[in-house]
Design a protein around this motif. Sequence first.
Motif, PDB file in Angstrom:
ATOM      1  N   THR A 166       0.886  -1.069   0.093  1.00  0.00           N
ATOM      2  CA  THR A 166       0.202  -0.060  -0.074  1.00  0.00           C
ATOM      3  C   THR A 166       0.736   1.268   0.073  1.00  0.00           C
ATOM      4  OG1 THR A 166      -1.764  -0.905   1.260  1.00  0.00           O
ATOM      5  CG2 THR A 166      -2.077   1.181   1.108  1.00  0.00           C
ATOM      6  N   LEU A 170      -2.437   4.140  -6.293  1.00  0.00           N
ATOM      7  CA  LEU A 170      -3.467   3.780  -5.535  1.00  0.00           C
ATOM      8  C   LEU A 170      -4.274   5.091  -5.104  1.00  0.00           C
ATOM      9  CD1 LEU A 170      -2.598   1.309  -2.416  1.00  0.00           C
ATOM     10  CD2 LEU A 170      -4.039   1.078  -4.448  1.00  0.00           C
ATOM     11  N   THR A 176       1.181   3.689  -3.098  1.00  0.00           N
ATOM     12  CA  THR A 176       0.895   5.006  -2.996  1.00  0.00           C
ATOM     13  C   THR A 176       1.737   6.083  -3.414  1.00  0.00           C
ATOM     14  OG1 THR A 176      -0.893   4.371  -1.037  1.00  0.00           O
ATOM     15  CG2 THR A 176      -0.073   6.876  -1.049  1.00  0.00           C
TER      16      THR A 176
END
Length: 195
Positions: A185, A194, A189
Amino acid sequence: MVEESYPENIKRGEKTKYRLARSMKECMKSTSVENITVKQITENCGLTRQTFYRNFLDKYDLINWYFDKLLVKSFEHMGQGKTVYDALVKKFTYIQEEQTFFSASFRYDDQNSLRQHDFELILAFYENLICEKTGKVPEENIHYMLEMYCQSSIYMTVKWVTGEVTCTPEELASMLVDGMPGKLTELFTELEILS
């Protein structure tokens, strides 16, 4: 006989492959993947076994080829600056539109299976994307996290396409994005893929 309609912008020479894929989909309505024969596929669309084997190694190769066509469309979205979520929604929408085909295909989990093929494709896609965005091959720990994430993604896709999990493509994409390991994640990001 299977109707003759092809996707827009079809490459010359692929009409036969699409014709065979349509025939396979037709056979899947009444027969499990394991029990479908090349003879059934070719007789259903008026082609010869020789034509089939000029285009595919076996029926699983045909299934994987057809799936590749769908994945390319969803991966193109991510390559155009879209997010992982957007690409997943697109992929699941295509799969949903071909429910009969993919429900039957994902149930088979032996030699040359769609599950393994999907895993290899999405793992390679994510690793190539990271490499393109960072200029370097993902570190070993990222590779292993991607493997785990891709395997769990396939697992949930199979549960969804076979009706064990009922939700929309958007809900499934959200679940998979929310279930992404923390380090992935953070990385995704940072790479701005994302939302």
